[in-house]
Design a protein around this motif. Structure first.
Motif, PDB file in Angstrom:
ATOM      1  N   VAL A 112       0.921  -1.270   0.066  1.00 10.84           N
ATOM      2  CA  VAL A 112      -0.038  -0.046  -0.213  1.00 10.84           C
ATOM      3  C   VAL A 112       0.746   1.282  -0.051  1.00 10.84           C
ATOM      4  N   SER A 113       1.998   1.512   0.878  1.00  9.06           N
ATOM      5  CA  SER A 113       2.646   2.473   0.990  1.00  9.06           C
ATOM      6  C   SER A 113       3.524   2.875  -0.431  1.00  9.06           C
ATOM      7  N   LEU A 114       3.824   1.558  -1.302  1.00 14.18           N
ATOM      8  CA  LEU A 114       4.443   2.017  -2.585  1.00 14.18           C
ATOM      9  C   LEU A 114       3.394   2.269  -3.515  1.00 14.18           C
ATOM     10  N   ALA A 115       1.938   2.219  -3.268  1.00 16.23           N
ATOM     11  CA  ALA A 115       1.005   2.565  -4.358  1.00 16.23           C
ATOM     12  C   ALA A 115       0.398   3.933  -4.319  1.00 16.23           C
ATOM     13  N   LEU A 116       0.641   4.514  -3.010  1.00 16.34           N
ATOM     14  CA  LEU A 116       0.013   6.021  -2.863  1.00 16.34           C
ATOM     15  C   LEU A 116       0.887   6.939  -3.658  1.00 16.34           C
ATOM     16  N   PRO A 117       0.191   7.701  -4.393  1.00 18.45           N
ATOM     17  CA  PRO A 117       1.161   9.070  -4.956  1.00 18.45           C
ATOM     18  C   PRO A 117       1.386  10.131  -4.023  1.00 18.45           C
ATOM     19  N   THR A 118       2.336  10.873  -4.331  1.00 15.58           N
ATOM     20  CA  THR A 118       2.754  11.917  -3.489  1.00 15.58           C
ATOM     21  C   THR A 118       1.645  13.115  -3.821  1.00 15.58           C
ATOM     22  N   PHE A 119       1.741  14.251  -2.985  1.00 16.78           N
ATOM     23  CA  PHE A 119       1.024  15.302  -3.115  1.00 16.78           C
ATOM     24  C   PHE A 119       1.186  16.089  -4.501  1.00 16.78           C
ATOM     25  N   ASP A 120       2.400  16.128  -4.909  1.00 14.70           N
ATOM     26  CA  ASP A 120       2.774  16.698  -6.041  1.00 14.70           C
ATOM     27  C   ASP A 120       2.247  15.720  -7.346  1.00 14.70           C
ATOM     28  N   GLU A 121       2.351  14.445  -7.368  1.00 13.13           N
ATOM     29  CA  GLU A 121       1.689  13.725  -8.176  1.00 13.13           C
ATOM     30  C   GLU A 121       0.271  13.844  -8.312  1.00 13.13           C
ATOM     31  N   VAL A 122      -0.392  13.906  -7.480  1.00 16.43           N
ATOM     32  CA  VAL A 122      -1.664  14.114  -7.266  1.00 16.43           C
ATOM     33  C   VAL A 122      -2.120  15.317  -8.051  1.00 16.43           C
ATOM     34  N   ARG A 123      -1.498  16.485  -7.694  1.00 15.84           N
ATOM     35  CA  ARG A 123      -1.544  17.751  -8.171  1.00 15.84           C
ATOM     36  C   ARG A 123      -1.550  17.959  -9.697  1.00 15.84           C
ATOM     37  N   ALA A 124      -0.554  17.295 -10.001  1.00 11.97           N
ATOM     38  CA  ALA A 124       0.125  17.410 -11.553  1.00 11.97           C
ATOM     39  C   ALA A 124      -0.916  16.584 -12.388  1.00 11.97           C
ATOM     40  N   SER A 125      -1.520  15.366 -11.843  1.00 10.18           N
ATOM     41  CA  SER A 125      -2.606  14.436 -12.609  1.00 10.18           C
ATOM     42  C   SER A 125      -3.965  15.001 -12.505  1.00 10.18           C
ATOM     43  N   PHE A 126      -4.149  15.958 -11.762  1.00  5.81           N
ATOM     44  CA  PHE A 126      -5.496  16.541 -11.320  1.00  5.81           C
ATOM     45  C   PHE A 126      -6.129  17.045 -12.713  1.00  5.81           C
ATOM     46  N   ARG A 127      -7.193  16.718 -13.241  1.00  6.47           N
ATOM     47  CA  ARG A 127      -8.147  17.216 -14.351  1.00  6.47           C
ATOM     48  C   ARG A 127      -9.423  17.456 -13.959  1.00  6.47           C
ATOM     49  N   SER A 128      -9.937  18.714 -14.205  1.00  2.00           N
ATOM     50  CA  SER A 128     -11.278  19.104 -13.674  1.00  2.00           C
ATOM     51  C   SER A 128     -12.103  18.333 -14.929  1.00  2.00           C
ATOM     52  N   SER A 129     -13.434  17.927 -14.348  1.00  2.00           N
ATOM     53  CA  SER A 129     -14.447  17.495 -15.403  1.00  2.00           C
ATOM     54  C   SER A 129     -15.004  18.406 -16.118  1.00  2.00           C
ATOM     55  N   GLU A 130     -14.725  19.726 -15.886  1.00  4.19           N
ATOM     56  CA  GLU A 130     -15.540  20.917 -16.713  1.00  4.19           C
ATOM     57  C   GLU A 130     -14.428  21.613 -17.356  1.00  4.19           C
ATOM     58  N   THR A 131     -14.832  22.319 -18.499  1.00  6.92           N
ATOM     59  CA  THR A 131     -13.899  23.138 -19.424  1.00  6.92           C
ATOM     60  C   THR A 131     -14.852  24.570 -19.308  1.00  6.92           C
ATOM     61  N   LEU A 132     -13.955  25.607 -18.960  1.00 10.02           N
ATOM     62  CA  LEU A 132     -14.355  26.921 -18.776  1.00 10.02           C
ATOM     63  C   LEU A 132     -14.362  27.477 -20.243  1.00 10.02           C
ATOM     64  N   VAL A 133     -15.449  28.273 -20.705  1.00 14.41           N
ATOM     65  CA  VAL A 133     -15.530  29.019 -21.697  1.00 14.41           C
ATOM     66  C   VAL A 133     -15.440  30.460 -21.346  1.00 14.41           C
ATOM     67  N   LEU A 134     -14.403  31.185 -21.652  1.00 19.79           N
ATOM     68  CA  LEU A 134     -13.929  32.548 -21.141  1.00 19.79           C
ATOM     69  C   LEU A 134     -14.192  33.466 -22.370  1.00 19.79           C
ATOM     70  N   SER A 135     -14.463  34.912 -21.812  1.00 19.96           N
ATOM     71  CA  SER A 135     -14.589  35.906 -22.954  1.00 19.96           C
ATOM     72  C   SER A 135     -13.480  36.506 -23.237  1.00 19.96           C
ATOM     73  N   ARG A 136     -13.058  37.174 -24.045  1.00 17.20           N
ATOM     74  CA  ARG A 136     -11.897  37.928 -24.308  1.00 17.20           C
ATOM     75  C   ARG A 136     -11.284  38.706 -23.255  1.00 17.20           C
ATOM     76  N   GLU A 137     -11.887  38.892 -22.154  1.00 15.21           N
ATOM     77  CA  GLU A 137     -11.730  39.889 -21.292  1.00 15.21           C
ATOM     78  C   GLU A 137     -11.274  38.633 -19.799  1.00 15.21           C
ATOM     79  N   GLY A 138     -11.456  37.403 -20.247  1.00 19.99           N
ATOM     80  CA  GLY A 138     -11.204  36.342 -19.190  1.00 19.99           C
ATOM     81  C   GLY A 138     -12.291  36.172 -18.065  1.00 19.99           C
ATOM     82  N   GLU A 139     -13.400  36.556 -18.262  1.00 20.20           N
ATOM     83  CA  GLU A 139     -14.629  36.424 -17.691  1.00 20.20           C
ATOM     84  C   GLU A 139     -15.181  34.994 -17.953  1.00 20.20           C
ATOM     85  N   VAL A 140     -15.744  34.032 -17.044  1.00 17.36           N
ATOM     86  CA  VAL A 140     -16.299  33.103 -17.236  1.00 17.36           C
ATOM     87  C   VAL A 140     -17.685  33.048 -17.935  1.00 17.36           C
TER      88      VAL A 140
END
Length: 160
Positions: free
Chosen positions: A30-58
């Motif tokens: 188990v200890s070998l299987a768990l990822p580090t915080f940095d690995e979790v953060r790097a692999s995180f992907r939101s299930s949503e895509t934000l569509v932004l205006s030219r000004e950066g507003e959602v």
């Protein structure tokens, strides 16, 4: 004269040794299987895509991954203290009193299962996190369609 419930011979000793060896083997896996915080953060992907205006507003949020529900990554400081407290109170009331495994809840759940009574789960927030962080290549702790098995629960306890 020995009580009828006293251990006889060395069978219980062998059983305990085998259980201890299995727990140690499980702990190392188990200890070998768990990822580090940095690995979790790097692999995180939101299930949503934000569509932004030219000004950066959602303008709109589009759900692009229907298999999961993950919002944007938030730091702990960005989460309301009231929400954090509500989460702890609803999921793991003794969170600050144990070190990852709530043995009182485990024993209550085991006792209830012994008598086929419906009980509250014994997983702590730390154990739930261990199950969520189990890497995609190591599905040992991840919950299957029928729930978690006893070895998976033991693995969560070791990881917690």
């Amino acid at each position: 004269m020995r009580p009828h419930c006293a251990p006889r011979g060395d069978a219980p000793v062998r059983w305990r040794r085998a259980l201890a060896a299995a727990c140690l083997a499980l702990a190392s896996t188990v200890s070998l299987a768990l990822p580090t915080f940095d690995e979790v953060r790097a692999s995180f992907r939101s299930s949503e895509t934000l569509v932004l205006s030219r000004e950066g507003e959602v303008l709109q949020r589009l759900r692009t991954d229907a298999t999961v529900r993950r919002g944007q990554w938030l730091g702990l400081a960005d989460v309301s203290p009231a929400l954090r407290q509500a989460l702890v109170l609803s999921e793991d009331r003794r969170f600050y009193e144990h070190s990852g495994v709530d043995w009182a809840a485990v024993s209550a759940a085991a006792w209830g299962n012994l008598w086929n009574q419906r009980t509250r789960g014994a997983s702590t927030l730390t154990m739930q996190l261990a199950g969520l962080l189990d890497g995609p290549d190591a599905d040992f702790l991840r919950q299957g369609p029928g729930g978690r098995s006893v070895p998976q629960k033991l693995g969560q306890a070791v990881a917690a």
